[in-house]
Design a protein around this motif. Structure first.
Motif, PDB file in Angstrom:
ATOM      1  N   ILE A  77      17.947   1.302  -0.428  1.00 42.77           N
ATOM      2  CA  ILE A  77      17.614  -0.097  -0.722  1.00 42.77           C
ATOM      3  C   ILE A  77      17.581  -0.323  -2.230  1.00 42.77           C
ATOM      4  CG2 ILE A  77      15.797  -1.837  -0.555  1.00 42.77           C
ATOM      5  CD1 ILE A  77      15.134  -0.685   2.196  1.00 42.77           C
ATOM      6  N   GLY A  78      17.030   0.654  -2.929  1.00 40.78           N
ATOM      7  CA  GLY A  78      16.923   0.538  -4.385  1.00 40.78           C
ATOM      8  C   GLY A  78      18.275   0.329  -5.042  1.00 40.78           C
ATOM      9  N   ILE A  79      19.283   1.035  -4.543  1.00 41.39           N
ATOM     10  CA  ILE A  79      20.615   0.911  -5.146  1.00 41.39           C
ATOM     11  C   ILE A  79      21.141  -0.508  -4.967  1.00 41.39           C
ATOM     12  CG2 ILE A  79      23.027   1.581  -4.847  1.00 41.39           C
ATOM     13  CD1 ILE A  79      21.998   4.432  -4.382  1.00 41.39           C
ATOM     14  N   ILE A  80      20.998  -1.015  -3.767  1.00 38.62           N
ATOM     15  CA  ILE A  80      21.495  -2.369  -3.505  1.00 38.62           C
ATOM     16  C   ILE A  80      20.757  -3.375  -4.380  1.00 38.62           C
ATOM     17  CG2 ILE A  80      21.663  -4.162  -1.744  1.00 38.62           C
ATOM     18  CD1 ILE A  80      21.912  -1.837   0.318  1.00 38.62           C
ATOM     19  N   THR A  85       0.795  -1.214   0.000  1.00 40.75           N
ATOM     20  CA  THR A  85       0.000   0.000   0.000  1.00 40.75           C
ATOM     21  C   THR A  85       0.834   1.272   0.000  1.00 40.75           C
ATOM     22  OG1 THR A  85      -0.130  -0.311   2.356  1.00 40.75           O
ATOM     23  CG2 THR A  85      -2.048  -0.938   1.070  1.00 40.75           C
ATOM     24  N   GLU A  86       1.996   1.283   0.672  1.00 39.33           N
ATOM     25  CA  GLU A  86       2.673   2.557   0.839  1.00 39.33           C
ATOM     26  C   GLU A  86       3.188   3.129  -0.479  1.00 39.33           C
ATOM     27  OE1 GLU A  86       7.077   1.536   2.489  1.00 39.33           O
ATOM     28  OE2 GLU A  86       5.374   1.254   3.796  1.00 39.33           O
ATOM     29  N   GLN A  87       3.266   2.274  -1.499  1.00 38.10           N
ATOM     30  CA  GLN A  87       3.697   2.788  -2.787  1.00 38.10           C
ATOM     31  C   GLN A  87       2.702   3.795  -3.365  1.00 38.10           C
ATOM     32  OE1 GLN A  87       4.246  -0.732  -5.007  1.00 38.10           O
ATOM     33  NE2 GLN A  87       6.259  -1.126  -4.177  1.00 38.10           N
ATOM     34  N   HIS A  88       1.472   3.700  -2.914  1.00 32.59           N
ATOM     35  CA  HIS A  88       0.457   4.556  -3.514  1.00 32.59           C
ATOM     36  C   HIS A  88       0.387   5.922  -2.856  1.00 32.59           C
ATOM     37  CE1 HIS A  88      -0.867   1.167  -5.803  1.00 32.59           C
ATOM     38  NE2 HIS A  88      -0.902   0.457  -4.715  1.00 32.59           N
ATOM     39  N   ALA A 141      16.624  -4.665   8.065  1.00 34.58           N
ATOM     40  CA  ALA A 141      17.093  -3.280   8.141  1.00 34.58           C
ATOM     41  C   ALA A 141      15.903  -2.343   7.989  1.00 34.58           C
ATOM     42  CB  ALA A 141      18.127  -3.017   7.051  1.00 34.58           C
ATOM     43  N   ARG A 142      15.027  -2.696   7.073  1.00 30.78           N
ATOM     44  CA  ARG A 142      13.852  -1.864   6.833  1.00 30.78           C
ATOM     45  C   ARG A 142      13.018  -1.721   8.101  1.00 30.78           C
ATOM     46  NH1 ARG A 142      11.003  -0.836   1.935  1.00 30.78           N
ATOM     47  NH2 ARG A 142      11.940  -2.450   0.660  1.00 30.78           N
ATOM     48  N   ASP A 192      12.194  10.993   4.613  1.00 40.71           N
ATOM     49  CA  ASP A 192      12.873   9.884   5.297  1.00 40.71           C
ATOM     50  C   ASP A 192      12.648   8.568   4.578  1.00 40.71           C
ATOM     51  OD1 ASP A 192      12.255  11.121   8.647  1.00 40.71           O
ATOM     52  OD2 ASP A 192      13.983  11.361   7.312  1.00 40.71           O
ATOM     53  N   GLN A 193      11.382   8.333   4.227  1.00 39.74           N
ATOM     54  CA  GLN A 193      11.070   7.071   3.533  1.00 39.74           C
ATOM     55  C   GLN A 193      11.776   7.023   2.193  1.00 39.74           C
ATOM     56  OE1 GLN A 193       6.857   7.440   3.524  1.00 39.74           O
ATOM     57  NE2 GLN A 193       6.583   5.900   5.107  1.00 39.74           N
TER      58      GLN A 193
END
Ligand SMILES: Nc1ncnc2c1ncn2[C@@H]1O[C@H](COP(=O)(O)OP(=O)(O)OP(=O)(O)O)[C@@H](O)[C@H]1O
Ligand SMILES: [Mg+2]
Length: 454
Positions: free
Chosen positions: A19-22, A2-5, A154-155, A11-12
């Motif tokens: 995380i995206g880079i990894i 849900t949080e994608q919407h 980590a998240r 901060d997020q």
């Protein structure tokens, strides 16, 4: 999820960026691993002599990658922080760090075996392809651990300040993993690999782009159509159509006696169908026994836990692995279960019957996980438990999803089950009456009235 919407806070978004880079770096490796599989089968099945340049470049790529990751401020920072925040993760972090070193050694061996294989074709093939297959398997496992355990943890545990610290490390001018110059070199290596790769393999295209960036991508895993089931003369499920996509959590809600457990038992192969058809990953389940289904990854945690009360916790867990023979693997998995459910480690020598309800539920889930499910069927895991324990159980379910397990969740606790779900179905007296996304169902008038008490 849900949080994608919704709008992300700064901060997020910093967190998602890190995380995206990894994850993107991993994608490159996944593609290389897939290519290696293809090359391997080309060599073994088609008896094609390997292209030495291509393999050498691939080994260079992996070597560069792992050296850089191993010394990258971003990764070091992440590992260090996670170790501090989550002592129970330290053994895994250590193991992964050791994995880098062992991997380095194995790569050297592979290079030697490759030259031997070239000089001594086809006799040298077996040793090389064997070592290569083991190598790719270990590397896949390594990446999966990072993506399935390290990053989710980590998240969960890191504060915005922690992510800031990681972002700062990353932004340091010459981060050997993410600096501009390094990316340049990587691109160059990748291009060489592509240019040496035979056309029919499709190079390092975008084929698996989705796999990691969208682990919830919509590949149909289980499909049920027109299913009907009876007890004696009484039909209790009528013309059920349900599908579950791989990576999803799908929730099924419904009142007492609606037929939820019966449906799960049909999927497990414990109840015969009167009519209808079920497929798992495209294959018809009609002639597949319940044991075979477990071996294929369809595993049920039955209603009311049903642990073996007179056996120890540990024996219960080990029994969950009955479809798998390999004892070392089973020992490793047992260790994983104890990491996931520390209370079970503490009570491993107790009889299962001595555990509290919540602990028994964890044991039942741990036992199912020992079978390495790909589709986990959970029948009312929160039933009869105290609210705090229910929270914990739902947390675990979330974590399992992040580890890539597809979940079909039956619950009377509809609000929590739907909040968690990608999609859901409402079952009334043996029929699916409503279906939709978790969000849709939560705001559906009828669902709110009948199942959420609003
Ligand atoms: N072994 C059985 N023999 C005969 N009828 C059964 C049997 N098990 C279940 N039923 C009936 O089949 C219907 C569906 O039962 P099922 O247990 O699948 O419902 P459920 O949705 O799981 O309910 P609950 O919320 O109580 O767990 C009910 O009418 C029930 O009485
Ligand atoms: Mg039931």
């Amino acid at each position: 999820m849900t949080e994608q919407h919704t709008e992300m806070t700064p901060d997020q978004s910093r967190r998602e960026q890190a995380i995206g880079i990894i994850v993107r770096e991993h994608q490159g490796l996944w593609r290389i691993l897939d290519l290696l599989d293809q090359l391997l089968s080309d060599m073994n099945v088609n008896e094609q002599r390997p292209d030495e340049r291509l393999f050498s470049r691939i080994f260079d790529y992996i070597q560069d990658f792992s050296q850089r990751v191993h010394s990258s401020p971003t990764d070091i920072e992440l590992y260090k922080l996670l170790g501090e925040k989550s002592p129970e993760t330290v053994p895994l972090l250590d193991k992964l760090s050791r994995g880098y070193l062992i991997g380095h050694q194995k790569l050297l061996e592979l290079r030697t075996l490759l030259s031997a294989c070239m000089e001594n074709w086809p006799e040298g093939r077996e040793a090389f392809s064997h070592a290569l297959a083991r190598f790719t398997e270990a590397l896949r496992k390594h990446i999966r651990k990072e993506e399935g355990v390290i990053i989710p943890r980590a998240r969960k545990l890191f504060t915005p300040e922690d992510w800031e610290q990681i972002a700062v490390a990353r932004d340091m001018e010459n981060d050997p993993l993410f600096g501009e110059r390094v990316r340049e070199e990587f691109r160059e290596l990748r291009h060489q690999i592509i240019s040496y790769t035979p056309e029919r393999f499709g190079g390092l295209g975008l084929k698996h782009e989705e796999r990691i960036s969208a682990p919830h991508a919509s590949q149909e895993m289980l499909s049920i159509s027109g299913l009907a089931t009876s007890y004696g003369q009484i039909e209790v499920l009528h013309d059920i159509d349900i599908h579950i996509n791989s990576g999803e959590i799908v929730s099924l809600v419904g009142a007492n006696g609606a037929g939820k457990s019966t449906l799960l038992m049909s999927i497990s192969g414990l109840r015969p169908l009167d009519r209808g058809r079920m497929t798992f990953e495209g294959k018809d389940l009609a002639k597949v026994s319940s044991d075979q289904r477990v071996a294929q990854g369809i595993v049920q945690v039955p209603e009311g836990r049903q642990v073996f009360k007179d056996l120890s916790v540990q024996d219960n867990l080990v029994l969950g692995a009955y479809t798998r023979g390999r004892s070392q693997e089973v020992r490793d998995d047992l260790e994983r279960m104890y990491t996931k459910f520390p209370i079970l480690r503490q009570k491993r020598h107790n009889l299962a019957g001595e555990l509290s309800g919540g602990q028994q539920q964890m044991l039942a889930m741990g036992r199912a996980l020992m079978a390495r499910p790909r589709l986990l069927l959970l029948d009312e895991p929160s039933m009869g438990l105290a609210p705090l324990i229910i929270e914990e159980i739902f947390d675990i379910i979330r974590e399992l999803k992040e580890e890539g397990i597809t979940i079909f969740l039956v619950e009377q606790n509809a609000s929590q089950a739907l909040a968690l779900a990608d999609r859901g179905y409402v079952l009334e007296t043996g029929q699916v009456v409503i279906e939709g996304t978790g969000r849709d169902l939560l705001s559906n008038e009828k669902v709110r009235e009948a199942y959420l008490g609003m």
